[in-house]
Motif scaffolding. Structure first.
Motif, PDB file in Angstrom:
ATOM      1  N   VAL A 190       0.851  -1.185   0.000  1.00 54.52           N
ATOM      2  CA  VAL A 190       0.000   0.000   0.000  1.00 54.52           C
ATOM      3  C   VAL A 190       0.888   1.235   0.000  1.00 54.52           C
ATOM      4  N   VAL A 191       0.295   2.368  -0.360  1.00 53.49           N
ATOM      5  CA  VAL A 191       1.001   3.642  -0.405  1.00 53.49           C
ATOM      6  C   VAL A 191       0.430   4.560   0.662  1.00 53.49           C
ATOM      7  N   VAL A 192       1.319   5.228   1.393  1.00 55.41           N
ATOM      8  CA  VAL A 192       0.920   6.174   2.431  1.00 55.41           C
ATOM      9  C   VAL A 192       1.389   7.564   2.013  1.00 55.41           C
ATOM     10  N   ASP A 193       0.454   8.501   1.939  1.00 56.52           N
ATOM     11  CA  ASP A 193       0.776   9.904   1.709  1.00 56.52           C
ATOM     12  C   ASP A 193       1.020  10.532   3.074  1.00 56.52           C
ATOM     13  N   LEU A 194       2.282  10.804   3.395  1.00 53.74           N
ATOM     14  CA  LEU A 194       2.620  11.277   4.732  1.00 53.74           C
ATOM     15  C   LEU A 194       2.166  12.707   4.975  1.00 53.74           C
ATOM     16  N   GLU A 195       1.884  13.451   3.925  1.00 55.31           N
ATOM     17  CA  GLU A 195       1.412  14.822   4.114  1.00 55.31           C
ATOM     18  C   GLU A 195      -0.051  14.845   4.524  1.00 55.31           C
ATOM     19  N   ARG A 196      -0.851  13.932   3.960  1.00 52.03           N
ATOM     20  CA  ARG A 196      -2.275  13.890   4.260  1.00 52.03           C
ATOM     21  C   ARG A 196      -2.672  12.718   5.148  1.00 52.03           C
ATOM     22  N   GLY A 197      -1.760  11.769   5.350  1.00 50.23           N
ATOM     23  CA  GLY A 197      -2.095  10.604   6.149  1.00 50.23           C
ATOM     24  C   GLY A 197      -3.045   9.648   5.462  1.00 50.23           C
ATOM     25  N   GLU A 198      -3.095   9.673   4.129  1.00 51.83           N
ATOM     26  CA  GLU A 198      -4.033   8.847   3.377  1.00 51.83           C
ATOM     27  C   GLU A 198      -3.351   7.583   2.868  1.00 51.83           C
ATOM     28  N   ILE A 199      -4.148   6.523   2.697  1.00 47.14           N
ATOM     29  CA  ILE A 199      -3.642   5.208   2.326  1.00 47.14           C
ATOM     30  C   ILE A 199      -4.367   4.742   1.073  1.00 47.14           C
ATOM     31  N   SER A 200      -3.643   4.150   0.133  1.00 49.79           N
ATOM     32  CA  SER A 200      -4.252   3.606  -1.076  1.00 49.79           C
ATOM     33  C   SER A 200      -3.472   2.375  -1.512  1.00 49.79           C
ATOM     34  N   PRO A 201      -4.127   1.429  -2.212  1.00 51.92           N
ATOM     35  CA  PRO A 201      -3.429   0.216  -2.660  1.00 51.92           C
ATOM     36  C   PRO A 201      -2.471   0.520  -3.801  1.00 51.92           C
ATOM     37  N   LEU A 202      -1.375  -0.221  -3.855  1.00 52.72           N
ATOM     38  CA  LEU A 202      -0.381  -0.047  -4.913  1.00 52.72           C
ATOM     39  C   LEU A 202      -0.170  -1.317  -5.717  1.00 52.72           C
ATOM     40  N   LEU A 203      -0.055  -2.464  -5.051  1.00 51.19           N
ATOM     41  CA  LEU A 203       0.341  -3.690  -5.738  1.00 51.19           C
ATOM     42  C   LEU A 203      -0.552  -4.841  -5.314  1.00 51.19           C
ATOM     43  N   GLN A 204      -1.221  -5.470  -6.298  1.00 49.95           N
ATOM     44  CA  GLN A 204      -1.965  -6.700  -6.064  1.00 49.95           C
ATOM     45  C   GLN A 204      -1.937  -7.510  -7.347  1.00 49.95           C
ATOM     46  N   ILE A 205      -1.132  -8.565  -7.367  1.00 47.77           N
ATOM     47  CA  ILE A 205      -1.021  -9.395  -8.562  1.00 47.77           C
ATOM     48  C   ILE A 205      -2.212 -10.334  -8.660  1.00 47.77           C
ATOM     49  N   SER A 206      -2.616 -10.925  -7.553  1.00 50.71           N
ATOM     50  CA  SER A 206      -3.850 -11.702  -7.497  1.00 50.71           C
ATOM     51  C   SER A 206      -4.386 -11.605  -6.082  1.00 50.71           C
ATOM     52  N   GLY A 383      -3.030  10.668  -4.151  1.00 51.83           N
ATOM     53  CA  GLY A 383      -3.363   9.274  -3.904  1.00 51.83           C
ATOM     54  C   GLY A 383      -3.003   8.397  -5.075  1.00 51.83           C
ATOM     55  N   PHE A 384      -3.010   7.089  -4.861  1.00 52.40           N
ATOM     56  CA  PHE A 384      -2.796   6.119  -5.912  1.00 52.40           C
ATOM     57  C   PHE A 384      -4.065   5.300  -6.061  1.00 52.40           C
ATOM     58  N   THR A 385      -4.307   4.791  -7.253  1.00 54.73           N
ATOM     59  CA  THR A 385      -5.468   3.948  -7.479  1.00 54.73           C
ATOM     60  C   THR A 385      -5.041   2.705  -8.228  1.00 54.73           C
ATOM     61  N   ARG A 386      -5.916   1.729  -8.292  1.00 54.18           N
ATOM     62  CA  ARG A 386      -5.598   0.487  -8.969  1.00 54.18           C
ATOM     63  C   ARG A 386      -5.689   0.644 -10.478  1.00 54.18           C
ATOM     64  N   ALA A 387      -4.879  -0.135 -11.179  1.00 55.14           N
ATOM     65  CA  ALA A 387      -5.001  -0.202 -12.629  1.00 55.14           C
ATOM     66  C   ALA A 387      -6.112  -1.175 -12.977  1.00 55.14           C
ATOM     67  N   ALA A 388      -6.505  -1.207 -14.254  1.00 57.93           N
ATOM     68  CA  ALA A 388      -7.527  -2.154 -14.685  1.00 57.93           C
ATOM     69  C   ALA A 388      -7.016  -3.571 -14.498  1.00 57.93           C
ATOM     70  N   GLU A 389      -7.890  -4.453 -14.007  1.00 58.07           N
ATOM     71  CA  GLU A 389      -7.492  -5.826 -13.726  1.00 58.07           C
ATOM     72  C   GLU A 389      -7.634  -6.652 -14.994  1.00 58.07           C
ATOM     73  N   THR A 390      -6.584  -6.645 -15.830  1.00 57.13           N
ATOM     74  CA  THR A 390      -6.639  -7.380 -17.088  1.00 57.13           C
ATOM     75  C   THR A 390      -6.404  -8.861 -16.897  1.00 57.13           C
ATOM     76  N   ARG A 391      -5.650  -9.254 -15.841  1.00 60.58           N
ATOM     77  CA  ARG A 391      -5.452 -10.659 -15.503  1.00 60.58           C
ATOM     78  C   ARG A 391      -5.038 -11.492 -16.714  1.00 60.58           C
ATOM     79  N   ARG A 392      -3.884 -11.199 -17.307  1.00 56.12           N
ATOM     80  CA  ARG A 392      -3.415 -11.981 -18.439  1.00 56.12           C
ATOM     81  C   ARG A 392      -2.253 -12.853 -18.023  1.00 56.12           C
ATOM     82  N   VAL A 393      -2.220 -14.068 -18.552  1.00 56.47           N
ATOM     83  CA  VAL A 393      -1.143 -15.004 -18.277  1.00 56.47           C
ATOM     84  C   VAL A 393      -0.513 -15.393 -19.599  1.00 56.47           C
ATOM     85  N   VAL A 460      -8.793   7.546  -3.231  1.00 55.87           N
ATOM     86  CA  VAL A 460      -7.993   7.155  -2.082  1.00 55.87           C
ATOM     87  C   VAL A 460      -8.867   6.317  -1.178  1.00 55.87           C
ATOM     88  N   THR A 461      -8.415   5.111  -0.844  1.00 56.74           N
ATOM     89  CA  THR A 461      -9.161   4.252   0.062  1.00 56.74           C
ATOM     90  C   THR A 461      -8.349   4.005   1.302  1.00 56.74           C
TER      91      THR A 461
END
Length: 462
Positions: A190-206, A383-393, A460-461
């Motif tokens: 996850v990503v933390v914005d230390l200026e605002r104290g906000e949290i958002s997801p950064l990395l989720q492969i599955s 904030g950071f947000t998720r990319a589209a979940e294309t789920r390609r192998v 931002v979630t």
């Protein structure tokens, strides 16, 4: 005489904090200073190294009494050294600096952790070197503290639900921090914005994988990732680019049998060229510890002997591709060895783009998994947000196969297996499934934007 010593891990360390071995010393982000806990006889004391002059030199900073083993030290950009001492459940911080024959000490205050099981450690040096941060990990949540460079002593900046580890800076100002958070039995970054104290997801492969961020380069957007998505139950080392629509790649050449491979430095200055960034690897095996160098564009790792007395796991790349490794021996108590990363075999554009295949010499195969990484959208907000979940192998033919991550009883495709293919429902292979269904067109891939120039998204979630 000062003997060479490697800083031991803190007493009582466990869990995710033990995944990455402790480095022998800590360097500022610009490589001008380093600090370590050195040993003189039976006494531990802080030592500062100056590395940006014609010759490196060390300055001992002993206090009124020896330090405890595992005491943390970290250099600041102005040459002072931050020291973190544990006194019962109080974590005291002070700045050390040379004053003629003695050592000056400026107390900064303390952080109390009354809740049992809470562990507080310093985060990696922040860009600029004017401030220093710490991470307090409790049973149910983690807190980020500013412990040096603030106006009124230690300051609590953000609280993150779950148990966090790691700590990677994603920008050049020390505002955006990535943490590996364990929550609900899974680890995601996850990503933390230390200026605002906000949290958002950064990395989720599955949804069912454990994904951690090991290193990031702000110039190119290169990310070094550890995940068990391509091989459930086995953590693999892979790479991706922040904001790119290409899947995360897991090169087979980064799997060294019976060895632990940990990246510890990335070459800076390769703007918009993440595939050309040289990466330094610490490799631990039955025969000792040595250094590996690798570039994403290449299909092999170059193995090099570590210099004698190497402060294991520490080092820094220059923009010109020279790896500087600090070392200390009886003959040279403060030295820096310089290694130039050779240009190895280069894979095809398909290989660097993430499809499975072999090198021209019949070498390794890459496994590619599309997942969820934070992207930068042109909105101008934080904030950071998720990319589209294309789920390609990537299948054995190199063609992308549409896939979802389901349970073994689902009719959809399951996760990738060891050779980069995908398995599906009984009687349906990944290749036949690809032939039976139309393959969606490949998305248009845009070049990544340097992190320091990338505007952040509006979502931002917490």
């Amino acid at each position: 005489m000062t003997a060479c010593a490697i800083e031991p891990p803190s007493a009582g360390s466990s869990g995710a904090d033990d995944v990455v071995p402790a480095a022998g010393c800590v360097l500022t982000t610009d490589g001008a200073y380093a600090a370590r806990l050195a040993l003189d006889g039976d006494s531990w004391f802080p030592e500062r190294w100056t590395l940006d002059g014609p010759e490196p030199y060390a300055v001992p900073l002993p206090g009124n009494q020896p330090e405890e083993p595992g005491t943390e030290v970290q250099p600041l950009g102005d040459g002072r050294v931050l020291i973190h001492r544990l006194v019962e459940r109080r974590h005291a911080f002070a700045l050390l600096y040379p004053t003629g024959p003695g050592t000056g000490e400026l107390p900064l205050g303390a952080v109390e952790c009354p809740e049992p099981g809470t562990r507080l450690t310093l985060l990696p040096p922040a860009p600029g070197g004017a401030q220093a941060y710490a991470l307090a990990v409790g049973p149910r949540s983690s807190a980020v503290w500013l412990v040096a460079g603030g106006a009124f002593g230690p300051e609590r900046l953000a609280e993150v639900p779950g148990r966090c580890s790691g700590g990677i800076w994603l920008d050049g100002t020390g505002r955006i921090l990535a943490l590996d958070r364990e929550l609900g039995g899974r680890t995601k970054t996850v990503v933390v914005d230390l200026e605002r104290g906000e949290i958002s997801p950064l990395l989720q492969i599955s949804e069912r994988s454990d994904d951690r961020l090991l290193l990031a380069d702000a110039d190119s957007g290169l990310l070094l990732i550890a995940s068990d998505a391509p091989s459930p139950g086995e953590e693999r080392l892979g790479w991706g680019v922040l904001g790119s629509t290409l899947p995360v790649r897991f090169p087979e050449c980064l799997r060294v049998p019976d060895c632990r491979v940990v990246p510890f430095a990335v070459q800076p200055g390769q703007v918009l060229m993440p595939e050309n960034c040289a990466v330094a690897l610490r490799i631990d095996g039955a025969f000792g510890t040595w250094v590996g160098t690798w570039r994403p564009v290449e299909r092999q790792v170059t193995h090099l002997p570590a210099p004698g007395g190497w402060l294991t796991g520490s080092g820094l790349w220059t923009r010109d591709g020279v790896l500087r490794l600090p070392y200390a021996t009886q003959e040279t108590p403060c030295g820096v060895a310089e290694l130039t990363a050779p240009r190895g075999e280069t894979g095809s554009p398909e290989a660097t783009g993430g499809t499975a295949g072999t090198s021209p010499s019949g070498g390794t195969r890459d496994t590619s998994v599309a997942g969820t990484t934070g992207t930068a959208e042109a909105t101008g907000t934080t904030g950071f947000t998720r990319a589209a979940e294309t789920r390609r192998v990537a299948g054995v033919t190199g063609n992308p196969v549409g896939a979802t991550w389901g349970s073994p009883g689902d009719n959809g495709l399951e996760g990738p297996v060891r050779d980069g293919t995908a398995t599906g429902a009984p009687g349906v292979s990944g290749v036949s499934r690809a032939a039976a269904e139309p393959v969606p067109p490949m998305p248009v891939v845009t070049r990544p934007v340097p992190l320091q120039q990338a505007p952040l998204s509006r979502l931002v979630t917490k």
